[in-house]
Write an enzyme that holds these catalytic residues in place. Structure first.
Site, short mmCIF file in Angstrom:
data_model
loop_
_atom_site.label_atom_id
_atom_site.label_comp_id
_atom_site.label_asym_id
_atom_site.label_seq_id
_atom_site.Cartn_x
_atom_site.Cartn_y
_atom_site.Cartn_z
N HIS A 77 0.81 -1.22 0.00
CA HIS A 77 0.00 0.00 0.00
C HIS A 77 0.85 1.27 0.00
O HIS A 77 0.32 2.37 -0.17
CB HIS A 77 -1.04 -0.02 1.13
CG HIS A 77 -0.51 0.28 2.49
ND1 HIS A 77 -0.23 -0.69 3.42
CD2 HIS A 77 -0.20 1.46 3.08
CE1 HIS A 77 0.21 -0.11 4.53
NE2 HIS A 77 0.24 1.19 4.34
N ASP A 124 -0.19 -7.62 1.52
CA ASP A 124 0.32 -6.25 1.57
C ASP A 124 1.85 -6.24 1.65
O ASP A 124 2.43 -5.98 2.70
CB ASP A 124 -0.30 -5.52 2.77
CG ASP A 124 -0.02 -4.03 2.74
OD1 ASP A 124 0.46 -3.52 1.71
OD2 ASP A 124 -0.27 -3.37 3.77
N GLY A 226 2.83 6.51 9.09
CA GLY A 226 4.21 6.80 8.69
C GLY A 226 5.14 5.63 8.97
O GLY A 226 6.27 5.61 8.50
N SER A 228 4.20 2.47 8.20
CA SER A 228 3.86 1.46 7.20
C SER A 228 5.06 0.99 6.42
O SER A 228 5.92 1.78 6.05
CB SER A 228 2.90 2.06 6.16
OG SER A 228 1.57 1.84 6.52
N GLY A 229 5.07 -0.31 6.14
CA GLY A 229 6.16 -0.87 5.35
C GLY A 229 7.37 -1.23 6.18
O GLY A 229 8.23 -1.99 5.75
#
Ligand SMILES: *[C@@H]1O[C@H](CO)[C@@H](O)[C@H](O)[C@H]1NC(C)=O
Length: 279
Positions: A77, A124, A226, A228-229
């Site tokens: 995402h 994801d 912030g 994410s990932g």
């Protein structure tokens, strides 16, 4: 499924951009509840950047993890499109300070998981190939992937790191030092019940927390916008293994609402296949 609207992807811009006013109800400290990370403790942590014309700079949108000298693992995402142009991204590595002045690394290839549609349905994850392999230093080093059969339990010692918001309405202040927080893994079944309760659909037995997701975190200790990932790592036989990718949640660090991660063990065969065929 209307209540999905209340769920939040944890990438920057999905929420905090434009809402900098601190909310006294959410005066939480940390990544949420964390501390500043020592330089070199999490040498696989990277920041994914896109160019923002308004600020004329390569701006942080997500975290990521170096899993190989030439590959970064992040959340799907964080990449807006499956056919994303690699030249639209840069990677910042090797510094606990987000804008620590190091040269940015170029990306030559973007691979979003082909089955990804939205983070709430799973899959994801995305891989970014760097134009040039990085050399290992004290501050830049890939993290190990777990074995596909590893069973992650609440007894594992796990940490999540990132430059994301430190409260639901509070972004990380300058000098933007990497934050770390110890989080407890929550079994999928328990996590699924918590999410059903939060949604008010207690009797509904649908699966919100898919088998390729993993939950971790507790009241006051969680990842947030912030992050994410970025990496969720756990101690496995003496070394850190990358077990999760920050994916989504319902708010941040709320009571009985753990953060949701992509379960990396599910995708170890897919990841190694992608990396293997490009070497
Ligand atoms: C990264 O790509 C840009 C644009 O193609 C290029 O100008 C720059 O020299 C590259 N940087 C490195 C370190 O290769």
């Amino acid at each position: 499924m209307l209540w999905l609207l209340f769920l939040t992807l944890l990438l920057l811009g999905s929420s905090i951009a434009g809402t900098p006013a601190p909310d006294p109800e959410n005066e939480l400290v940390g990544i949420v509840g964390g501390h500043s990370a020592p330089q070199g403790k999490w040498p696989w942590q990277v920041s994914l950047r896109i160019y923002v014309y308004h600020w004329a700079s390569w701006t942080h949108i997500c975290g990521g993890s170096l899993i190989h000298p030439q590959w970064v693992l992040t959340a799907a995402h964080c990449i807006s499109r499956k056919d994303a142009d690699p030249s639209a991204y840069r990677i910042h590595a090797g510094n606990v300070y987000l804008y620590g002045g190091k040269a940015l690394l170029n990306v030559s290839r973007v691979i979003v998981h082909p089955k990804y549609v939205t983070a709430f349905l799973g899959y994801d994850l995305a891989l970014l190939q760097l134009s040039k392999a990085v050399d290992n230093t004290a501050y830049i080093r890939p993290v190990r992937l777990p074995s596909a059969s590893l069973d992650i339990t609440p007894e594992h010692q796990c940490w999540v790191t990132g430059w994301g918001a430190i409260g639901m309405h509070q972004s990380l202040p300058p000098p933007y030092r990497l934050q770390q927080v110890n989080v407890q893994v929550v079994e999928n079944e328990v996590c699924n019940q918590h999410y059903h309760k939060a949604s008010g659909h207690v009797s509904d037995d649908s699966t919100l927390i898919q088998p390729d997701m993993l939950c971790a975190g507790s009241e006051g200790q969680d990842s947030c916008y912030g992050d994410s990932g970025g990496p969720l790592v756990c101690r496995v036989s003496g070394s850190w293994s990358l077990v999760g990718i920050v994916s989504w949640g319902y708010g941040c660090a709320l009571r009985d609402i753990p953060g949701v991660y992509t379960r990396v063990t599910t995708y170890v065969p897919w990841i190694t296949k992608q990396i293997g065929t490009c070497l």
